[in-house]
Scaffold this active site. Sequence first.
Site: not given
Length: 490
Positions: A191-192, A187-188, A243, A209
Amino acid sequence: MSREQLAVQRARKVFLTGRSKPLEYRIQQLKNLNRFITEREKDITDAMRKDLYKSENSTQLYEILGLVGEINLAVSKLAEWAAPRPVSKNLLTILDEVFIQPEPLGVVLIIGAWNYPIAVTLQPLVGAIGAGNAAIIKPSEVSSHTAEVMELLRHYLDPEMYPVVTGGVPETQELLKQRFDHIFYTGNSTVGKLVMEAAARHLTPVTLELGGKSPCYIDKNCDIRIACRRITWGKYVNCGQTCIAPDYILCEPSIQDKVIDEIQKCIKEFYTDDPKSFTDYGRIINQRHFKRLMAFIEDSTVAVGGDSDEAECYIAPTVLKDVTSQSKVMQEEIFGPILPIVTVNGIKEAIQFINEREKPLALYVFSSSNKVIKQMISDTSSGALLANDCLVHYTISDLPFGGVGNSGIGRYHGKYSFDQLSHLRSCLIKKLNMEMINQMRYPPHTAEKLRWARVFLLKQINLAKWRQMAQVAMLAALAAYVVKRLLKTN
């Protein structure tokens, strides 16, 4: 007790019984996963159409084929990957058994993304199953129709070992309160960071990732027509929601108009004069992302496209020109069908521009000069670098896929998935004999013992060469014996 907590506890309890240790069990689960894809293909393609307006062929090409390839590779190679791995030894351990034994980590949490909801959720699951772990599968609630299809996994995989937990932010937050042995998030970066913070409370390792702004440098000394064909494909597939899509172009001012002209031709060739009505052109996932993307267009000069329809979450393939580093579109990952062009004065300035920003997940360079390509490789850092193409590195299982710095932590695909979700345990087995050789390590520590320790500890032994030397010595001894017997006979 919440259903999320219950799912994790049940998975851990079953894992601790050793159910997933046998390779036969893992292979069967992988085959069952393949059967899910085959039998539920129509459900998957229908859900993709509803979530992202993906055509059936696009779903096959960008979601299913790579996943099936990963499963087939894992099934065929699992025995090899899971086997003990001999390592080189020193003289002190030359008679010992020294090896690396891959073993399961335990219970893995896999949090998927919405842009390729089947591929980026189930490819990590292939590694988790292959490595012998239990796994909690959390599909993205944003691609809600695909998440519903994912719930059907309970009819194919061991439901106690591989439960699917659906829901939104509250369910994800509840899962992140639990203790896992590894968390795999796609994800982004915003949030990571939250995932990493939650994992830190339990000292849980993570694979993140993420993404970022992947640059694409076009050297004036290249075939601009071919470069633009490949860039147009890489940028606008899945409506730009990839991505590793080229996020922006860097090129010299003298070729900017040529680049725009060629991309415009390619858009027409790939998606016709009316991309909105074309089967293979997708939609933005929801209106929140639609509005975010439209703000980029309104802040810049449109060279190609710019058309939109909020009711359908449609944005035409768009190119922005004369973009500066201060433009709104350059402040975050675009993740949509908008391609800004930033002009620079040659390779040196392009490299400086790239290095002043976070390390990207992918970096693209188009040039006919090996010198330019090598310079881009040596003077920049990124998760991956492709010269004269886009995206295709993702299809190669022998290449690790992952970011660096802000674009991610860890890697996967093929054997890298297996290793990422395994504990590579160091093992040494020594016999209770040959005690004299250990005298050098026992007190008192004399100069003579130190001299011998240097020899025994610093001399690395290559196992293959050692075996070869031993075979040669045996043959030489046999030859000497034969010659001696012959001489005695004569």
